[in-house]
Enzyme design. Structure first.
Site, mmCIF file in Angstrom:
data_model
loop_
_atom_site.group_PDB
_atom_site.id
_atom_site.type_symbol
_atom_site.label_atom_id
_atom_site.label_comp_id
_atom_site.label_asym_id
_atom_site.label_seq_id
_atom_site.Cartn_x
_atom_site.Cartn_y
_atom_site.Cartn_z
ATOM 1 N N LYS A 196 12.455 -7.137 -22.972
ATOM 2 C CA LYS A 196 12.117 -8.424 -22.858
ATOM 3 C C LYS A 196 10.634 -8.671 -22.168
ATOM 4 C CE LYS A 196 13.729 -11.373 -20.336
ATOM 5 N NZ LYS A 196 12.562 -11.978 -19.695
ATOM 6 N N GLY B 99 19.208 -5.630 -17.795
ATOM 7 C CA GLY B 99 20.788 -5.700 -17.777
ATOM 8 C C GLY B 99 21.056 -6.798 -18.822
ATOM 9 N N ASP C 123 18.875 -15.108 -19.252
ATOM 10 C CA ASP C 123 18.293 -14.231 -20.182
ATOM 11 C C ASP C 123 19.057 -13.737 -21.555
ATOM 12 O OD1 ASP C 123 15.631 -14.574 -19.328
ATOM 13 O OD2 ASP C 123 15.648 -12.644 -18.094
#
Length: 351
Positions: free
Chosen positions: A13, A121, A155
């Site tokens: 990302k 993660g 996120d």
């Protein structure tokens, strides 16, 4: 691994810009960001029915989900409890929300650096949620997926969506963004982990030193794109009007970031260099694959200790699922499951 595995990509990302727009009473910061995903990342493979184990003559059932980790950055995840791993937490949380057993075997191939500002993660947890949704027959846009994702971390919801969009609030507001043009990227990280909490802690000091910001309060204004960039050059020009507000505090935590930004900036064909998220991964934008590959090769030759990869931004796929509105976090997902050591391992590898 038993059964036919379901494989989900966990792409890196990128925060193409990131503005910190305020701080809530509970201490969380509100953000405005244009998020995109790169054609590089980890992978999560999931198979139903974790295998039973024979130990000292006893046939033992699996204790919930099992996780095997491989890849060059896998060992970096093995210092903590398996139950704290975000992929394991995602499996436990979705199973609990659905009232079922997480009887699955999960294989994570970790190719992205850990604590590097590119959502590794979070992307892994999101990929696990998407794989479980496929296994258990949930629609890909089911609100339950996003509620569990929001409980796992800011996120994770945008990584469940897995496509470029505007990111707001504390990750609970996802909005459509203009389609991005074909853009090539070099990702570079000095192999220095940068914990996000440390950067936000440093942000307060940086804001105090800088004084009032764009909004008169030390915070930046939202700056969402209002039109589609014509090409990579146009995208870079638009992003230069915006910033990553975490760059200055991240530099106080990892000064090496300055060297990475400089290396990208001076590479031929670089249209823009910027820190992603809280770092330490930085990215450069390029108009062509050849330019990105040449830049990556040169930087890697000069800095053999860095992680450097050429890639491209992923386009929004045709017919992509609508983004969820007003995500409400599943509070239970925020609590890690109790440790349950699996008897045949004594720790990591499978846990």
């Amino acid at each position: 691994m038993t059964g036919i595995p379901i494989v989900e990509a966990a792409p890196a990302k990128l925060n193409l810009y990131l503005h910190v727009t305020g701080r809530r009473d509970d201490g969380y910061h509100e953000l405005d960001s244009l998020v995109a995903f790169a054609a590089i990342g980890d992978t999560v493979a999931l198979a139903p029915g974790a295998a039973r184990v024979t130990l000292r003559g006893a046939d033992l059932p699996p204790a919930g989900p099992r996780l095997a980790i491989a890849g060059p950055y896998g060992p970096a995840l093995m210092g903590g409890r398996p139950a704290d791993n975000l992929v394991m937490r995602a499996a436990h949380a979705l199973a609990a929300r659905l009232g079922r057993e997480a009887d699955v075997m999960i294989a994570l191939t970790k190719l992205l650096p850990v604590a590097s500002g590119i959502g590794g993660g979070s992307a892994d947890a999101a990929a696990c949620l998407r794989a479980l949704a496929r296994l258990w027959g949930l629609p890909p846009g089911d609100p339950v997926l996003f509620a569990v994702a929001a409980g796992l971390g800011a996120d994770v919801p945008v990584c469940v969506a897995g496509r470029s969009c505007h990111f707001g609030g504390i990750g609970n507001l996802l909005d459509e963004a203009p389609d991005l043009p074909e853009t090539h990227v070099v990702l570079a990280n000095p192999n220095v982990p940068v914990p996000t909490p440390a950067v936000f802690k440093a942000l307060a000091k940086v804001r105090a030193q800088a004084g009032a910001g764009l909004c008169g309060s030390g915070f930046s204004a939202p700056a969402r794109l209002t039109r589609r960039p014509a090409d990579a050059d146009d995208l870079a020009a638009m992003l230069r009007e915006r910033t990553n507000d975490l760059t200055a505090p991240a530099l106080t935590v990892a000064p090496e970031i300055a060297d990475v930004l400089a290396a990208l900036e001076r590479s031929p064909g670089c249209l823009l260099s910027r820190l992603s998220g809280s770092g330490a991964t930085c990215f450069g934008l390029y108009a062509t694959a050849a330019a990105a590959e040449e830049a990556a090769a040169a930087i890697a030759a000069d800095e053999p200790g860095w992680w450097v990869r050429p890639t491209r931004l992923l386009p929004t796929p045709p017919g992509a699922q609508a983004l969820p509105r007003g995500i409400v976090a599943d509070a239970a997902a925020a609590v890690p499951p109790p440790a349950a050591a699996f008897p045949d391992t004594g720790g990591w590898g499978v846990g």
